[in-house]
Design a protein around this motif. Structure first.
Motif, PDB file in Angstrom:
ATOM      1  N   THR A 178     -21.038  72.436  81.056  1.00 36.47           N
ATOM      2  CA  THR A 178     -22.044  71.785  81.911  1.00 36.47           C
ATOM      3  C   THR A 178     -22.020  72.242  83.590  1.00 36.47           C
ATOM      4  OG1 THR A 178     -22.224  69.743  80.715  1.00 36.47           O
ATOM      5  CG2 THR A 178     -22.892  69.495  83.111  1.00 36.47           C
ATOM      6  N   ASP A 179     -20.858  72.459  83.982  1.00 36.31           N
ATOM      7  CA  ASP A 179     -20.394  72.704  85.364  1.00 36.31           C
ATOM      8  C   ASP A 179     -21.163  74.181  85.611  1.00 36.31           C
ATOM      9  OD1 ASP A 179     -19.005  72.830  88.010  1.00 36.31           O
ATOM     10  OD2 ASP A 179     -18.172  74.573  87.354  1.00 36.31           O
ATOM     11  N   ALA A 180     -21.462  75.111  84.697  1.00 40.76           N
ATOM     12  CA  ALA A 180     -21.715  76.416  84.789  1.00 40.76           C
ATOM     13  C   ALA A 180     -23.181  76.423  85.149  1.00 40.76           C
ATOM     14  CB  ALA A 180     -21.523  77.426  83.606  1.00 40.76           C
ATOM     15  N   ALA A 181     -23.891  75.484  84.156  1.00 45.76           N
ATOM     16  CA  ALA A 181     -25.350  75.176  84.185  1.00 45.76           C
ATOM     17  C   ALA A 181     -25.785  74.508  85.564  1.00 45.76           C
ATOM     18  CB  ALA A 181     -25.880  74.435  83.083  1.00 45.76           C
ATOM     19  N   VAL A 182     -24.839  73.541  85.887  1.00 46.87           N
ATOM     20  CA  VAL A 182     -25.270  73.029  87.103  1.00 46.87           C
ATOM     21  C   VAL A 182     -25.173  73.807  88.114  1.00 46.87           C
ATOM     22  CG1 VAL A 182     -24.322  70.990  88.893  1.00 46.87           C
ATOM     23  CG2 VAL A 182     -24.753  70.440  86.322  1.00 46.87           C
ATOM     24  N   GLN A 183     -24.145  74.637  88.426  1.00 43.28           N
ATOM     25  CA  GLN A 183     -23.947  75.579  89.407  1.00 43.28           C
ATOM     26  C   GLN A 183     -25.091  76.788  89.629  1.00 43.28           C
ATOM     27  OE1 GLN A 183     -21.843  75.524  92.007  1.00 43.28           O
ATOM     28  NE2 GLN A 183     -20.859  73.722  90.972  1.00 43.28           N
ATOM     29  N   ALA A 184     -25.473  77.103  88.517  1.00 41.24           N
ATOM     30  CA  ALA A 184     -26.510  78.127  88.483  1.00 41.24           C
ATOM     31  C   ALA A 184     -27.897  77.503  88.933  1.00 41.24           C
ATOM     32  CB  ALA A 184     -26.813  78.478  86.839  1.00 41.24           C
ATOM     33  N   SER A 185     -28.282  75.903  88.638  1.00 46.75           N
ATOM     34  CA  SER A 185     -29.113  75.463  89.303  1.00 46.75           C
ATOM     35  C   SER A 185     -29.232  75.206  90.670  1.00 46.75           C
ATOM     36  CB  SER A 185     -29.297  73.952  88.337  1.00 46.75           C
ATOM     37  OG  SER A 185     -30.379  73.179  88.862  1.00 46.75           O
ATOM     38  N   ILE A 186     -28.020  74.693  91.089  1.00 46.54           N
ATOM     39  CA  ILE A 186     -27.712  74.623  92.451  1.00 46.54           C
ATOM     40  C   ILE A 186     -28.099  75.825  93.262  1.00 46.54           C
ATOM     41  CG2 ILE A 186     -26.110  74.050  94.537  1.00 46.54           C
ATOM     42  CD1 ILE A 186     -24.698  72.243  92.321  1.00 46.54           C
ATOM     43  N   ALA A 187     -27.649  77.061  92.826  1.00 49.53           N
ATOM     44  CA  ALA A 187     -27.761  78.423  93.336  1.00 49.53           C
ATOM     45  C   ALA A 187     -28.997  78.679  93.611  1.00 49.53           C
ATOM     46  CB  ALA A 187     -26.971  79.242  92.612  1.00 49.53           C
ATOM     47  N   LYS A 188     -30.008  78.338  92.409  1.00 50.20           N
ATOM     48  CA  LYS A 188     -31.332  78.854  92.228  1.00 50.20           C
ATOM     49  C   LYS A 188     -31.949  77.903  93.348  1.00 50.20           C
ATOM     50  CE  LYS A 188     -35.355  79.069  89.205  1.00 50.20           C
ATOM     51  NZ  LYS A 188     -35.993  78.866  87.988  1.00 50.20           N
ATOM     52  N   VAL A 189     -31.819  76.605  93.267  1.00 46.20           N
ATOM     53  CA  VAL A 189     -32.606  75.704  94.495  1.00 46.20           C
ATOM     54  C   VAL A 189     -32.307  76.000  95.780  1.00 46.20           C
ATOM     55  CG1 VAL A 189     -32.701  73.228  95.121  1.00 46.20           C
ATOM     56  CG2 VAL A 189     -32.843  73.839  92.646  1.00 46.20           C
ATOM     57  N   MET A 190     -30.925  75.965  96.154  1.00 46.47           N
ATOM     58  CA  MET A 190     -30.505  76.309  97.420  1.00 46.47           C
ATOM     59  C   MET A 190     -31.010  77.612  98.045  1.00 46.47           C
ATOM     60  SD  MET A 190     -29.389  73.522  98.430  1.00 46.47           S
ATOM     61  CE  MET A 190     -28.502  72.175  97.621  1.00 46.47           C
ATOM     62  N   ALA A 191     -31.116  78.593  97.117  1.00 42.44           N
ATOM     63  CA  ALA A 191     -31.688  79.865  97.553  1.00 42.44           C
ATOM     64  C   ALA A 191     -33.081  79.839  97.821  1.00 42.44           C
ATOM     65  CB  ALA A 191     -31.638  81.140  96.287  1.00 42.44           C
ATOM     66  N   GLY A 192     -33.618  78.790  97.833  1.00 43.38           N
ATOM     67  CA  GLY A 192     -35.034  78.543  98.257  1.00 43.38           C
ATOM     68  C   GLY A 192     -36.156  79.531  97.430  1.00 43.38           C
ATOM     69  N   PRO A 193     -37.329  79.375  97.664  1.00 45.38           N
ATOM     70  CA  PRO A 193     -38.519  79.909  97.017  1.00 45.38           C
ATOM     71  C   PRO A 193     -38.283  81.319  96.886  1.00 45.38           C
ATOM     72  CG  PRO A 193     -39.465  78.190  98.715  1.00 45.38           C
ATOM     73  CD  PRO A 193     -37.768  78.525  99.069  1.00 45.38           C
ATOM     74  N   THR A 194     -38.944  81.809  95.893  1.00 41.05           N
ATOM     75  CA  THR A 194     -38.844  83.230  95.623  1.00 41.05           C
ATOM     76  C   THR A 194     -40.046  83.775  96.153  1.00 41.05           C
ATOM     77  OG1 THR A 194     -39.971  83.220  93.505  1.00 41.05           O
ATOM     78  CG2 THR A 194     -37.558  82.763  93.480  1.00 41.05           C
ATOM     79  N   ALA A 195     -39.999  85.312  96.094  1.00 42.13           N
ATOM     80  CA  ALA A 195     -41.201  86.052  96.753  1.00 42.13           C
ATOM     81  C   ALA A 195     -42.421  85.683  95.882  1.00 42.13           C
ATOM     82  CB  ALA A 195     -41.049  87.508  96.732  1.00 42.13           C
ATOM     83  N   GLN A 196     -42.138  85.451  94.529  1.00 40.18           N
ATOM     84  CA  GLN A 196     -43.322  85.038  93.658  1.00 40.18           C
ATOM     85  C   GLN A 196     -43.793  83.740  93.946  1.00 40.18           C
ATOM     86  OE1 GLN A 196     -45.226  86.899  91.794  1.00 40.18           O
ATOM     87  NE2 GLN A 196     -46.359  85.247  91.146  1.00 40.18           N
ATOM     88  N   ASP A 197     -42.920  82.860  94.415  1.00 40.17           N
ATOM     89  CA  ASP A 197     -43.452  81.535  94.670  1.00 40.17           C
ATOM     90  C   ASP A 197     -44.276  81.448  95.949  1.00 40.17           C
ATOM     91  OD1 ASP A 197     -41.777  80.278  92.687  1.00 40.17           O
ATOM     92  OD2 ASP A 197     -40.140  80.223  94.052  1.00 40.17           O
ATOM     93  N   TYR A 198     -43.863  82.300  96.886  1.00 40.72           N
ATOM     94  CA  TYR A 198     -44.685  82.284  98.195  1.00 40.72           C
ATOM     95  C   TYR A 198     -45.920  82.775  98.148  1.00 40.72           C
ATOM     96  CZ  TYR A 198     -40.811  81.102 101.257  1.00 40.72           C
ATOM     97  OH  TYR A 198     -39.579  80.194 102.052  1.00 40.72           O
ATOM     98  N   TYR A 199     -45.976  83.987  97.138  1.00 40.02           N
ATOM     99  CA  TYR A 199     -47.440  84.440  96.769  1.00 40.02           C
ATOM    100  C   TYR A 199     -48.139  83.560  96.024  1.00 40.02           C
ATOM    101  CZ  TYR A 199     -50.727  87.306  94.267  1.00 40.02           C
ATOM    102  OH  TYR A 199     -51.840  87.697  93.426  1.00 40.02           O
TER     103      TYR A 199
END
Length: 282
Positions: A178-199
């Motif tokens: 669970t910890d690895a999955a949560v950390q990956a989710s946190i990293a993704k969210v904290m990184a903010g929107p991607t270039a594709q999201d903005y486009y």
């Protein structure tokens, strides 16, 4: 003529009988149990056979012989992500669950699921994931008349997978990262929107004619993040045109055509040329 009518009536009667066969309940009804462990979903599809006064283990289900772990079709277990099953790594996917009951221990065998017939796995060259588990005994008032697969002792990082029938209980621990999955989710969210999201956000505003200034800000952020593609530059040009900045729109669309030429996308070049003609007239 009468014979033809009688024959037609007979065929119609037989057809109606075939299509209206009586349905009866199964002696071993199918069941499905689903359980989330941490962030992993586990689903089991099996048939619930019953004791009905019979001697079960060592008789109806022989010791040291492979059992389909239920009745009818092979029992199927599905994991939405990799887990540790009895200490062995099991990858994401669906498996046929076969077991070999013993007096003291059971062997669990997980084969990649490709058939509902359990006998097909007996002839398979595939080496299953195999684990052993100790036999437990249920109290007299806790015995199970109908075969049951359940989950117990759930935490955020694991739980117990259990088989219960008659006076027998077999437990296999399941562990999840669970910890690895949560950390990956946190990293993704904290990184903010991607270039594709903005486009995608800019494209939506353009299509719906909403807040072009915001759309221009978003498409510029997408480009700044390395997303300078010919379709992105065309979107920027269209947004600039909507904002009345035709000089900026012409520069952007010319860059779009340069990138489209490099990618040999002549359809975009043709669209861009048409837009240039229109904007220069204006």
């Amino acid at each position: 003529m009468k014979q033809s009518i009688l024959l037609f009536a007979l065929l119609l009667s037989v057809s109606s009988w075939v299509n209206a066969q009586i349905q009866t309940p199964s002696a071993s009804p199918s069941a499905k149990v689903e359980q989330r462990i941490g962030l992993v979903d586990v689903a089991v599809e099996y048939s619930r056979t019953s004791v009905k006064g019979r001697e079960i283990f060592g008789d109806l289900v022989p010791y040291d012989s492979i059992w389909r772990t239920g009745a009818n079709s092979a029992t199927k277990i599905t994991f939405s992500d990799s887990v540790s099953f009895g200490g062995k790594t099991v990858k994401k996917g669906s498996y046929a669950l076969l077991t070999k009951p013993g007096k003291q221990t059971w062997t669990f065998m997980l084969y990649p699921h490709n058939s509902t017939s359990y006998s097909s796995y007996l002839d398979s060259d595939v080496v299953p994931v195999s684990v052993t588990a100790n036999v437990g005994t249920l109290a007299k008032d806790a015995r199970k008349e109908s075969f049951l697969i359940a989950f117990d002792n759930l935490t955020s990082t694991g739980g117990d997978f259990q088989l219960l029938w008659d006076n027998v209980i077999i437990t296999v621990p399941i562990k999840v990262n669970t910890d690895a999955a949560v950390q990956a989710s946190i990293a993704k969210v904290m990184a903010g929107p991607t270039a594709q999201d903005y486009y995608a956000a800019a494209q939506y505003n353009l299509n719906e004619k909403k807040d072009m200034k915001q759309a221009l800000e978003w498409v510029n952020k997408s480009i700044a993040m390395g997303n300078e593609k010919y379709w992105v530059m065309r979107t920027k040009a269209l947004i600039q045109h909507e904002l009345g900045d035709d000089a900026g729109a012409i520069n952007s669309i010319q860059r779009s055509s340069e990138l489209a030429k490099e990618a040999a996308n002549f359809e975009y070049i043709k669209m861009n040329d048409a837009s240039l003609v229109e904007w220069r007239k204006g």
